[in-house]
Write a protein that holds these residues in place. Structure first.
Motif, PDB file in Angstrom:
ATOM      1  N   ARG A  43       0.840  -1.199   0.000  1.00  7.08           N
ATOM      2  CA  ARG A  43       0.000   0.000   0.000  1.00  7.08           C
ATOM      3  C   ARG A  43       0.878   1.254   0.000  1.00  7.08           C
ATOM      4  N   GLU A  44       0.328   2.330  -0.524  1.00  4.01           N
ATOM      5  CA  GLU A  44       1.045   3.606  -0.559  1.00  4.01           C
ATOM      6  C   GLU A  44       0.861   4.337   0.762  1.00  4.01           C
ATOM      7  N   CYS A  45       1.967   4.727   1.359  1.00  2.94           N
ATOM      8  CA  CYS A  45       1.945   5.440   2.640  1.00  2.94           C
ATOM      9  C   CYS A  45       2.660   6.778   2.477  1.00  2.94           C
ATOM     10  N   ILE A  46       2.147   7.794   3.162  1.00  2.19           N
ATOM     11  CA  ILE A  46       2.695   9.144   3.068  1.00  2.19           C
ATOM     12  C   ILE A  46       3.317   9.534   4.405  1.00  2.19           C
ATOM     13  N   ARG A  47       4.537  10.073   4.340  1.00  3.11           N
ATOM     14  CA  ARG A  47       5.235  10.536   5.547  1.00  3.11           C
ATOM     15  C   ARG A  47       5.574  12.018   5.385  1.00  3.11           C
ATOM     16  N   TRP A  48       5.023  12.822   6.288  1.00  2.00           N
ATOM     17  CA  TRP A  48       5.316  14.255   6.311  1.00  2.00           C
ATOM     18  C   TRP A  48       6.331  14.536   7.411  1.00  2.00           C
ATOM     19  N   VAL A  49       7.405  15.235   7.061  1.00  2.00           N
ATOM     20  CA  VAL A  49       8.417  15.652   8.032  1.00  2.00           C
ATOM     21  C   VAL A  49       8.257  17.146   8.278  1.00  2.00           C
ATOM     22  N   LEU A  50       8.101  17.513   9.538  1.00  2.00           N
ATOM     23  CA  LEU A  50       7.886  18.913   9.902  1.00  2.00           C
ATOM     24  C   LEU A  50       9.189  19.701   9.867  1.00  2.00           C
ATOM     25  N   SER A  51       9.063  20.995   9.655  1.00  2.00           N
ATOM     26  CA  SER A  51      10.216  21.888   9.614  1.00  2.00           C
ATOM     27  C   SER A  51      10.598  22.349  11.014  1.00  2.00           C
ATOM     28  N   ASP A  52      11.876  22.685  11.185  1.00  2.00           N
ATOM     29  CA  ASP A  52      12.296  23.354  12.420  1.00  2.00           C
ATOM     30  C   ASP A  52      11.997  24.855  12.304  1.00  2.00           C
ATOM     31  N   TRP A  53      12.226  25.552  13.413  1.00  2.00           N
ATOM     32  CA  TRP A  53      11.947  26.992  13.470  1.00  2.00           C
ATOM     33  C   TRP A  53      13.238  27.791  13.659  1.00  2.00           C
ATOM     34  N   TYR A  54      14.325  27.368  13.047  1.00  2.00           N
ATOM     35  CA  TYR A  54      15.574  28.107  13.220  1.00  2.00           C
ATOM     36  C   TYR A  54      15.594  29.391  12.395  1.00  2.00           C
ATOM     37  N   ASP A  55      15.122  29.329  11.154  1.00  2.00           N
ATOM     38  CA  ASP A  55      15.128  30.522  10.299  1.00  2.00           C
ATOM     39  C   ASP A  55      13.794  31.252  10.320  1.00  2.00           C
ATOM     40  N   ARG A  56      12.702  30.484  10.267  1.00  2.00           N
ATOM     41  CA  ARG A  56      11.377  31.079  10.339  1.00  2.00           C
ATOM     42  C   ARG A  56      10.372  30.002  10.732  1.00  2.00           C
ATOM     43  N   GLY A  57       9.206  30.440  11.177  1.00  2.00           N
ATOM     44  CA  GLY A  57       8.194  29.504  11.636  1.00  2.00           C
ATOM     45  C   GLY A  57       7.529  28.758  10.496  1.00  2.00           C
ATOM     46  N   SER A  58       7.009  27.575  10.804  1.00  2.00           N
ATOM     47  CA  SER A  58       6.334  26.746   9.812  1.00  2.00           C
ATOM     48  C   SER A  58       5.400  25.792  10.527  1.00  2.00           C
ATOM     49  N   TYR A  59       4.345  25.386   9.837  1.00  2.00           N
ATOM     50  CA  TYR A  59       3.443  24.391  10.411  1.00  2.00           C
ATOM     51  C   TYR A  59       2.844  23.548   9.293  1.00  2.00           C
ATOM     52  N   LEU A  60       2.351  22.372   9.673  1.00  2.00           N
ATOM     53  CA  LEU A  60       1.632  21.505   8.744  1.00  2.00           C
ATOM     54  C   LEU A  60       0.161  21.628   9.056  1.00  2.00           C
ATOM     55  N   GLU A  61      -0.628  21.869   8.030  1.00  2.00           N
ATOM     56  CA  GLU A  61      -2.063  22.044   8.194  1.00  2.00           C
ATOM     57  C   GLU A  61      -2.794  20.871   7.555  1.00  2.00           C
ATOM     58  N   ALA A  62      -3.609  20.206   8.349  1.00  2.00           N
ATOM     59  CA  ALA A  62      -4.465  19.114   7.844  1.00  2.00           C
ATOM     60  C   ALA A  62      -5.888  19.626   7.779  1.00  2.00           C
ATOM     61  N   THR A  63      -6.537  19.395   6.630  1.00  2.00           N
ATOM     62  CA  THR A  63      -7.933  19.775   6.431  1.00  2.00           C
ATOM     63  C   THR A  63      -8.650  18.569   5.796  1.00  2.00           C
ATOM     64  N   PRO A  64      -9.957  18.618   5.671  1.00  2.00           N
ATOM     65  CA  PRO A  64     -10.648  17.523   4.979  1.00  2.00           C
ATOM     66  C   PRO A  64     -10.169  17.315   3.551  1.00  2.00           C
ATOM     67  N   SER A  65      -9.524  18.326   2.964  1.00  2.00           N
ATOM     68  CA  SER A  65      -9.040  18.219   1.585  1.00  2.00           C
ATOM     69  C   SER A  65      -7.632  17.644   1.485  1.00  2.00           C
ATOM     70  N   GLY A  66      -6.911  17.564   2.603  1.00  2.00           N
ATOM     71  CA  GLY A  66      -5.550  17.048   2.565  1.00  2.00           C
ATOM     72  C   GLY A  66      -4.627  17.829   3.488  1.00  2.00           C
ATOM     73  N   LEU A  67      -3.314  17.724   3.216  1.00  4.57           N
ATOM     74  CA  LEU A  67      -2.313  18.363   4.060  1.00  4.57           C
ATOM     75  C   LEU A  67      -1.458  19.301   3.221  1.00  4.57           C
ATOM     76  N   ARG A  68      -0.960  20.362   3.884  1.00  4.64           N
ATOM     77  CA  ARG A  68      -0.044  21.269   3.220  1.00  4.64           C
ATOM     78  C   ARG A  68       0.867  21.912   4.260  1.00  4.64           C
ATOM     79  N   ALA A  69       2.120  22.146   3.867  1.00  2.00           N
ATOM     80  CA  ALA A  69       3.078  22.825   4.723  1.00  2.00           C
ATOM     81  C   ALA A  69       2.948  24.331   4.503  1.00  2.00           C
ATOM     82  N   VAL A  70       2.960  25.086   5.595  1.00  3.46           N
ATOM     83  CA  VAL A  70       2.766  26.529   5.520  1.00  3.46           C
ATOM     84  C   VAL A  70       3.930  27.202   6.242  1.00  3.46           C
ATOM     85  N   THR A  71       4.543  28.184   5.591  1.00  2.00           N
ATOM     86  CA  THR A  71       5.614  28.965   6.191  1.00  2.00           C
ATOM     87  C   THR A  71       5.066  30.302   6.653  1.00  2.00           C
ATOM     88  N   LEU A  72       5.435  30.708   7.864  1.00  2.00           N
ATOM     89  CA  LEU A  72       4.928  31.972   8.409  1.00  2.00           C
ATOM     90  C   LEU A  72       5.621  33.162   7.730  1.00  2.00           C
TER      91      LEU A  72
END
Length: 242
Positions: free
Chosen positions: A213-242
């Motif tokens: 089966r196909e499996c997805i692995r998301w690796v989160l970013s650190d906050w050394y240069d700038r903030g970032s977060y992963l957003e999960a919604t009913p439509s899927g996931l996306r990485a967002v940089t502040l």
């Protein structure tokens, strides 16, 4: 409570009073991006180091706890230990209202089961680090360490941090990254097709084939240069940089 259809994930902020711009970015994230989310998950290394929950008496740590308390009063907020803040415990949870999260844990993301980890348990090729991790997660070691005066523990935590940075300079990036076999085992053990973790500071979306089966692995970013977060919604996931 308002549900926005957004669940947010962060890790590896490494908050420290020596980096006031990142502390301010974290406070801004909590008051803006996280304000109307369904939930917030902090997957380890929120702090650069944590010398015990009596650290909450220190000004910087108290300020960060205040920000978390305000967020946890609005939305469910969970915290998972990292390799820098493994001494966070019950008093921190009670003081901030943040729920402690086992590593690994599972969560339902709008109909998709996801397994959450800090990520260090996947780095099995780094045997030196795994031995250190086993030592500092031992209850007797923690009990003995927490019996020392706070100032002594802060100095000890800083020395561990310096030792960790020195050790990393002598290791290849491959050794410090996740081991494919460990990732496949984590997927197989959990039965999930989605994994979210931090620790490696290598933000990316990876596709794995596990048990056909196909499996997805998301690796989160650190906050050394700038903030970032992963957003999960009913439509899927996306990485967002502040």
């Amino acid at each position: 409570m308002h549900l926005s259809g957004r669940t947010l994930f962060i890790s590896d902020l490494h908050l420290d009073e020596s980096r006031p711009e990142m502390a301010a970015a974290f406070e801004g994230f909590l008051s803006k991006e996280a304000r109307s989310a369904d939930a917030l998950y902090i997957l380890g290394d929120l702090f650069e180091f944590w010398a015990g929950d009596d650290s909450l008496a220190l000004p910087f740590q108290a300020r960060m706890a205040d920000a978390l308390r305000d967020t946890a009063a609005r939305i469910p907020t969970a915290f998972m230990h990292g390799n820098r803040d493994f001494l966070v415990n019950g008093p921190f949870s009670r003081e901030t209202g943040v729920r402690m999260l086992d590593d690994p844990s599972q969560v339902d993301l709008y109909g998709t089961r996801a397994v959450l980890l800090h990520g260090d348990t996947l780095c099995t090729d780094d045997t030196e680090y795994q031995a250190f991790r086993a030592k500092v997660r031992d209850r007797e070691w923690q009990r003995a360490t927490l019996s020392r005066p706070l100032a002594e523990r802060v100095a000890l935590a800083k020395s561990y941090r310096e030792g960790s940075e020195a050790a990393k300079r002598g290791k290849s990036m491959e050794i410090m990254d996740v081991a494919p076999a460990a990732v496949e085992k984590a997927f197989a053990d959990s039965g999930c097709d989605l994994m979210i973790h931090g620790h490696t500071h290598r933000p990316a979306r990876h596709v794995h084939r596990v048990g056909g089966r196909e499996c997805i692995r998301w690796v989160l970013s650190d906050w050394y240069d700038r903030g970032s977060y992963l957003e999960a919604t009913p439509s899927g996931l996306r990485a967002v940089t502040l």
